[in-house]
Design an enzyme around this catalytic site. Structure first.
Site, mmCIF file in Angstrom:
data_model
loop_
_atom_site.group_PDB
_atom_site.id
_atom_site.type_symbol
_atom_site.label_atom_id
_atom_site.label_comp_id
_atom_site.label_asym_id
_atom_site.label_seq_id
_atom_site.Cartn_x
_atom_site.Cartn_y
_atom_site.Cartn_z
ATOM 1 N N GLY A 7 0.828 -1.194 0.000
ATOM 2 C CA GLY A 7 0.000 0.000 0.000
ATOM 3 C C GLY A 7 0.863 1.246 0.000
ATOM 4 O O GLY A 7 0.846 2.033 0.935
ATOM 5 N N GLY A 12 3.080 5.082 3.094
ATOM 6 C CA GLY A 12 4.004 4.009 2.760
ATOM 7 C C GLY A 12 5.227 4.488 2.009
ATOM 8 O O GLY A 12 6.348 4.036 2.260
ATOM 9 N N LYS A 179 -4.825 8.296 18.768
ATOM 10 C CA LYS A 179 -4.780 8.645 17.347
ATOM 11 C C LYS A 179 -6.188 8.631 16.746
ATOM 12 O O LYS A 179 -6.534 9.509 15.932
ATOM 13 C CB LYS A 179 -3.871 7.656 16.594
ATOM 14 C CG LYS A 179 -3.860 7.809 15.073
ATOM 15 C CD LYS A 179 -3.270 9.121 14.621
ATOM 16 C CE LYS A 179 -3.359 9.302 13.100
ATOM 17 N NZ LYS A 179 -2.677 8.241 12.333
ATOM 18 N N ASN A 187 -10.557 14.725 10.883
ATOM 19 C CA ASN A 187 -10.699 14.221 9.517
ATOM 20 C C ASN A 187 -11.983 14.635 8.825
ATOM 21 O O ASN A 187 -11.969 15.140 7.693
ATOM 22 C CB ASN A 187 -10.565 12.692 9.505
ATOM 23 C CG ASN A 187 -9.137 12.242 9.449
ATOM 24 O OD1 ASN A 187 -8.274 12.813 10.121
ATOM 25 N ND2 ASN A 187 -8.861 11.213 8.683
ATOM 26 N N SER A 249 -6.653 12.727 5.481
ATOM 27 C CA SER A 249 -6.755 11.668 4.475
ATOM 28 C C SER A 249 -8.195 11.540 3.977
ATOM 29 O O SER A 249 -8.433 11.242 2.804
ATOM 30 C CB SER A 249 -6.281 10.337 5.065
ATOM 31 O OG SER A 249 -7.031 9.990 6.212
#
Length: 300
Positions: A7, A12, A179, A187, A249
């Site tokens: 990924g 990554g 987190k 988000n 994200s």
């Protein structure tokens, strides 16, 4: 060390790039547009002290994990089981897998798919972005927290030597919930407004809304018996300072018309709250709004 990244998106590619820059044998497994660029030009790592191509191997096929000592598992939480099944035929017996993902249950879900391999839960705090094919840009932070295991010390040493701040914690579940709380606070609001963290937090009534979301997350964690750190509001505010230009994200997924991980963020808190009898109205509203927008974009 032979390392594979399953990924190879922004997260990554950043950690794989740091390890490749430090001299490790790294294979990135990612989308065709990034793989083709990396095969041709190398991975462009744009980070403090580094802005240069890093020579790594890149492929679109899960067989790229073959022979790896360490696998950084960086797929979306929605793809944990399916990606794990792709890896299974190629994983070396000694391979250690770190789950660099959002959400709190990925390691357990992946361990069920890979019962004979060592899966270590990992918490990621990094602001990164793929700004072009094969080009990852670092916007801030970069630390990892991993759970204890017989291999954790060796893994941590390799990452530290590559310039990555990393801690081994005996309360990694608490760190994962911390987190998760940050993701729930930032988000969806960043996605719905398409606003980076530094500007988002100063919006009208935004801090109050963030506090509501945070308090619900803390109540659900407490009901679940999870121990989180003190002064979480200070940590929430610090995100806006350390990652001021970062779009979440979820915001990036929404802008590209892709499904997000919201089911594993605010959605997880809503479901866990219902299970434990803890009201979560602020998280429910954010979850519903993101899901409505995802459905609208998919039907457009």
């Amino acid at each position: 060390m032979k390392i594979a990244v399953m990924g190879a998106g922004a997260v990554g590619c950043y950690y794989g790039g740091m390890l490749g820059h430090a001299g490790h044998d790294v294979t990135l497994i990612g989308r065709p547009q990034h793989v083709e660029a990396i095969q041709r030009d190398g991975l462009r790592l744009d980070a403090p002290g580094v802005d240069a191509p890093v020579r790594v191997t890149a492929t679109t096929d899960a067989s790229g994990v073959r022979g790896a000592d360490l696998v950084l598992f960086c797929v979306k939480s929605t793809a944990t089981e399916s990606a794990g099944r792709e890896l299974l035929p190629f994983l070396a017996p000694q391979a250690v897998v770190l789950t660099l993902q959002n959400g709190v249950d990925n390691a357990d879900r992946l361990q069920a798919v890979l019962p004979d391999h060592q899966v270590i839960p990992t918490v990621v705090y990094v602001a990164t972005e793929m700004v072009g094919p094969g080009h990852v840009k670092h916007h801030g932070r970069g630390e990892l927290v991993i759970g204890p295991s017989p291999r954790s010390a060796d893994v941590a040493a390799a990452l530290r030597a590559a310039g990555v701040q990393i801690d081994v914690s005996d309360n990694v579940l608490g760190a994962l919930w911390e987190k998760l709380l940050m993701n729930c606070v930032y988000n969806a609001l960043s996605a719905l407004s398409q606003t980076p963290y530094g500007r988002l937090i100063d919006g009208v009534e935004v801090r109050g809304a963030m506090r509501d979301v945070m308090e619900e997350c803390l109540a659900v964690a407490a009901a679940a018996g999870v121990r989180v750190g003190p002064s979480m509001w200070n940590a929430v505010e610090r995100i806006a300072v350390t990652m001021p230009t970062q779009l979440s994200s979820t915001a990036q997924d929404m802008a590209r018309g892709r499904p997000s991980e919201i089911d594993h963020l605010n959605g997880h808190v809503v479901r866990k709250g219902a299970e434990l009898g803890v009201p979560t109205p602020a998280n429910r509203v954010l979850y519903a709004l993101v899901k409505i927008n995802e459905a609208r974009m998919q039907n457009a």
